[in-house]
Enzyme design. Structure first.
Site, PDB file in Angstrom:
ATOM      1  N   ALA A   1      -3.483  -0.676  19.154  1.00  0.00           N
ATOM      2  CA  ALA A   1      -4.363   0.285  18.477  1.00  0.00           C
ATOM      3  C   ALA A   1      -5.449   0.740  19.450  1.00  0.00           C
ATOM      4  CB  ALA A   1      -4.991  -0.357  17.246  1.00  0.00           C
TER       5      ALA A   1
ATOM      6  N   ARG B   1     -11.263  -0.828  14.047  1.00  0.00           N
ATOM      7  CA  ARG B   1     -11.149  -0.181  15.358  1.00  0.00           C
ATOM      8  C   ARG B   1     -11.326   1.337  15.249  1.00  0.00           C
ATOM      9  NH1 ARG B   1     -10.953  -3.892  19.225  1.00  0.00           N
ATOM     10  NH2 ARG B   1      -9.379  -5.522  19.090  1.00  0.00           N
TER      11      ARG B   1
ATOM     12  N   PRO C   1      -2.265  -1.133  12.258  1.00  0.00           N
ATOM     13  CA  PRO C   1      -2.322  -2.532  12.672  1.00  0.00           C
ATOM     14  C   PRO C   1      -2.853  -2.630  14.100  1.00  0.00           C
ATOM     15  CG  PRO C   1      -0.104  -1.724  12.887  1.00  0.00           C
ATOM     16  CD  PRO C   1      -0.897  -0.612  12.264  1.00  0.00           C
ATOM     17  N   GLU C   2      -3.186  -3.824  14.514  1.00  0.00           N
ATOM     18  CA  GLU C   2      -3.763  -4.042  15.836  1.00  0.00           C
ATOM     19  C   GLU C   2      -2.813  -3.621  16.957  1.00  0.00           C
ATOM     20  OE1 GLU C   2      -6.632  -4.657  16.734  1.00  0.00           O
ATOM     21  OE2 GLU C   2      -6.625  -5.656  18.674  1.00  0.00           O
ATOM     22  N   SER C   3      -1.537  -3.746  16.699  1.00  0.00           N
ATOM     23  CA  SER C   3      -0.557  -3.440  17.725  1.00  0.00           C
ATOM     24  C   SER C   3       0.735  -3.048  17.018  1.00  0.00           C
ATOM     25  CB  SER C   3      -0.357  -4.699  18.580  1.00  0.00           C
ATOM     26  OG  SER C   3       0.646  -4.489  19.532  1.00  0.00           O
TER      27      SER C   3
END
Ligand SMILES: *[C@@H]1O[C@H](CO)[C@@H](O)[C@H](O)[C@H]1NC(C)=O
Ligand SMILES: *[C@@H]1O[C@H](CO)[C@@H](O)[C@H](O)[C@H]1NC(C)=O
Length: 646
Positions: A468, A540, A516-518
């Protein structure tokens, strides 16, 4: 300069003349009476106060008293300005959660700041020339400017707040205001201000002076990247956002906290050089540029000095962590071969070189120029920069390459150093273009359904995932396409818009409409996280950063639409009773909150959203460049607020 003396100077300022008519005889009479009463009280004090009576020499006590009168006099003698009532009310309503320190006299501070704000507001509203209040102000109000600029060269301010004036110019940057013409956009922007108040007021109420807030359990989050030391990370990080939003009462509270409490002298723990730089030094420098208030510049220099021992390595590449009390340094134990990290030592250039320009202290610029030299000259596998470099040997660690965490802002700062220098630092731009050519060649991918993304690479293997964090790259490529015509210009714009679209898909394909974060790109599962450890969202802002930048550069209305989708998702899933929280899984309808309000939510997310729904003139991209934490820094030669020493 001690904090105490700063505070005193601030309190002991000369009276502020208000732009009002001369006193009429009735008023004169009243003032005379007040004066007489004052003299009486004063004599009484002299005769009866034991402290004064017992002092040995009469001359000494007289001078002491004289000083006390000097100190108190102006505040007692000058009639309250006509709007004093109103301003007091505002203070109450805006700061009902604020806990005054026992040794502060908020009213003295408030009235002065309020006067300045009031004139500033008047200016912003009417855009007309105010009457010059007699002799005290030597400058003419000629354009709508922020509060400090109205007082340049005035004796009044010199005694309260020391400022450095902007360069003479027939155009000053718009730093407050900048409303959109469209009513519905203005309403959206007001919503962002409401979000900022919710985030800030609750921080003030439950975690004032600590680093971050736990918005669900309503207490301080003392386990952040800054640890438990009360460094006020949310204050320093959020302050320029408050300023730009015109929340000047809140700004003033933050300024006072910084003046009195921001101090790294006794912090006996390891701090991240990178985080302290982008959040603290960056935030302070931004406030300095916006206001000219030297408090911010001096604090930034103080903190930067504390970081310098981290650079005492054989290569000049700094360690990641430093204990600012003992000066002991180390790297993260998880980093390959205990290396330093590219995105950390490569994300100092903007702040350090600006700091040198405004302080005349060359050391900061020397440090980052040296880092530049090292990474320019070292061999790069396939023209790419691996994420790890050892500070002792200058050798790369594992050949992992990423535009996500560990790599990201190194590239960003190459491009932005060139922009910040007024395009003088051509070396930085060349290094950027060369690196991106290699990145496009080896790491730019298109998924089966046509989503563009930049995959991480480990040695020669692409791992078909994007962080992200890497979503910021849409904005970066947008900027690179619009600032220079070269053979890569068109490619930059294509990739910029492609990445924005991919990141939007990552948001849109989740249940919470948050990324999502990744996320992975495998057949049938594109732009989605697969591992449960990647499914969290911690507020984020990188995707919104890209929406903002591309909105400014392309004016495609979809970027505002997408930005608003983020606002709705934040309100639905991240808004807690006392602030905003991350969530643990973006793929469930009722995600659990992680109970952390990140300081970058105020610094970056809310600032970029606010600017997304503002006119282009507000913090114009022709005049400012954002550091990695969304703190705007002035562009040399293009922004009179640069305020450099030459
Ligand atoms: C940190 O926070 C926890 C709970 O929020 C609290 O129990 C603890 O005392 C705090 N520590 C410090 C140093 O503030
Ligand atoms: C976003 O997701 C919705 C379904 O949740 C879908 O109907 C819509 O087409 C998607 N938008 C884009 C631009 O992909």
């Amino acid at each position: 300069m001690s904090l105490l003396s700063m505070h005193n100077r601030y309190l002991n300022g000369a009276p502020i003349p208000s732009p009002r008519k001369p006193f009429r005889s009735k008023e004169k009479c009243l003032i005379l009476m007040i004066f007489c009463i004052f003299i009486l009280v004063f004599c009484g004090t002299f005769l009866y106060l034991p402290e004064l009576r017992s002092s040995s020499g009469t001359r000494e006590s007289f001078s002491k008293m004289y000083k006390q009168i000097q100190d108190a006099g102006p505040d007692l003698l000058i009639p309250a300005p006509p709007y004093a009532e109103e301003s007091k009310n505002n203070i109450k309503s805006n700061n009902r959660h604020f806990n005054y320190q026992a040794d502060e006299d908020p009213h003295l501070l408030d009235d002065r700041y309020k006067l300045m704000m009031k004139i500033d507001e008047e200016q912003q509203k009417n855009q007309k020339v105010l009457e010059r209040p007699d002799i005290a102000l030597k400058i003419k109000f000629s354009s709508p400017k922020s509060y400090i600029e109205n007082y340049i060269e005035s004796e009044v301010v010199e005694n309260m707040i020391k400022t450095v004036p902007p360069a003479k110019s027939d155009h000053y940057p718009v730093t407050v205001g900048g409303e959109d013409n469209d009513e519905s956009i203005r309403m959206k922007r007001l919503k962002i201000v409401e979000m900022m108040r919710h985030a800030w007021d609750n921080y003030v109420k439950y975690a004032w002076g600590m680093n971050e807030l736990k918005p669900v359990s309503k207490k301080a989050h003392n386990n952040s990247v800054f640890g438990s030391a009360p460094l006020g990370a949310t204050i320093v990080d959020g302050l320029d956002t408050l300023y730009i939003m015109g929340l000047h009462d809140e700004f003033k509270r933050g300024r006072e906290w910084i003046a009195k409490h921001l101090n790294f002298d006794n912090i006996n723990m390891h701090l991240s050089v990178f985080e302290i730089n982008i959040r603290f030094i960056g935030g302070l420098l931004s406030c300095y540029a916006l206001t000219g208030d030297t408090l911010f510049r001096d604090k930034a220099e103080l903190i930067a000095n504390k970081l310098l021992p981290a650079f005492h390595t054989p290569t000049g590449i700094p360690y990641a962590l430093i204990n600012v009390k003992t000066g002991s340094v180390e790297n993260y134990n998880w980093a390959s071969a205990s290396s330093s990290i590219l995105s950390e030592f490569g994300t100092l250039h903007l702040e350090f070189s600006y700091l040198s320009d405004i302080t005349n202290n060359k050391i900061f610029k020397e440090k980052v120029q040296h880092i530049r030299k090292v990474v320019k000259e070292v061999d790069k596998p396939k023209g790419l920069y691996p994420n790890y470099m050892h500070p002792k040997t200058g050798n790369w660690g594992q050949h992992h390459i990423s535009l996500g965490g560990l790599g990201d802002s190194f590239y960003e700062y190459l491009l932005k150093s060139w922009i910040q220098s007024g395009r003088v630092d051509k070396e930085a731009r060349e290094m950027f273009d060369e690196a991106m050519e290699a990145v496009f060649k080896h790491m730019l991918q298109e998924s089966p359904s046509g989503l563009l993304y930049i995959s991480d690479m480990k040695y020669d293997k692409l791992d078909q995932k994007m962080d992200a964090l890497a979503c910021f790259a849409g904005g970066m490529f947008g900027l690179s396409s619009k600032t220079l015509q070269n053979e890569m210009t068109n490619k930059y714009l294509t990739v910029a818009e492609g990445i924005a679209n991919t990141c939007h898909e990552a948001y849109n394909r989740s249940t919470a409409k948050l990324a999502p974060e990744s996320f992975k790109f495998t057949e049938g599962n594109e732009a989605r996280a697969i591992k449960s450890s990647d499914k969290y969202y911690i507020l984020r802002p990188e995707t919104v950063e890209t929406y903002f930048t591309l909105w400014r550069l392309t004016k495609n209305p979809k970027y505002r639409k997408w930005g608003w989708e983020v606002v709705e998702a934040l309100e639905k899933h991240c808004r807690a009773e006392a602030g905003y929280s991350g969530i643990k899984n973006v793929y469930v309808p009722n995600p659990i909150k992680d109970d952390v309000q990140q300081s970058y939510f105020l610094a970056e997310m809310l600032k970029y959203l606010y600017l997304l729904f503002s006119d282009d003139s507000l913090i114009s991209l022709n005049e400012w460049v954002f550091n990695s934490e969304a703190h705007p820094l002035p562009i040399k030669g293009h922004n009179p607020f640069y305020r450099g020493k030459h």
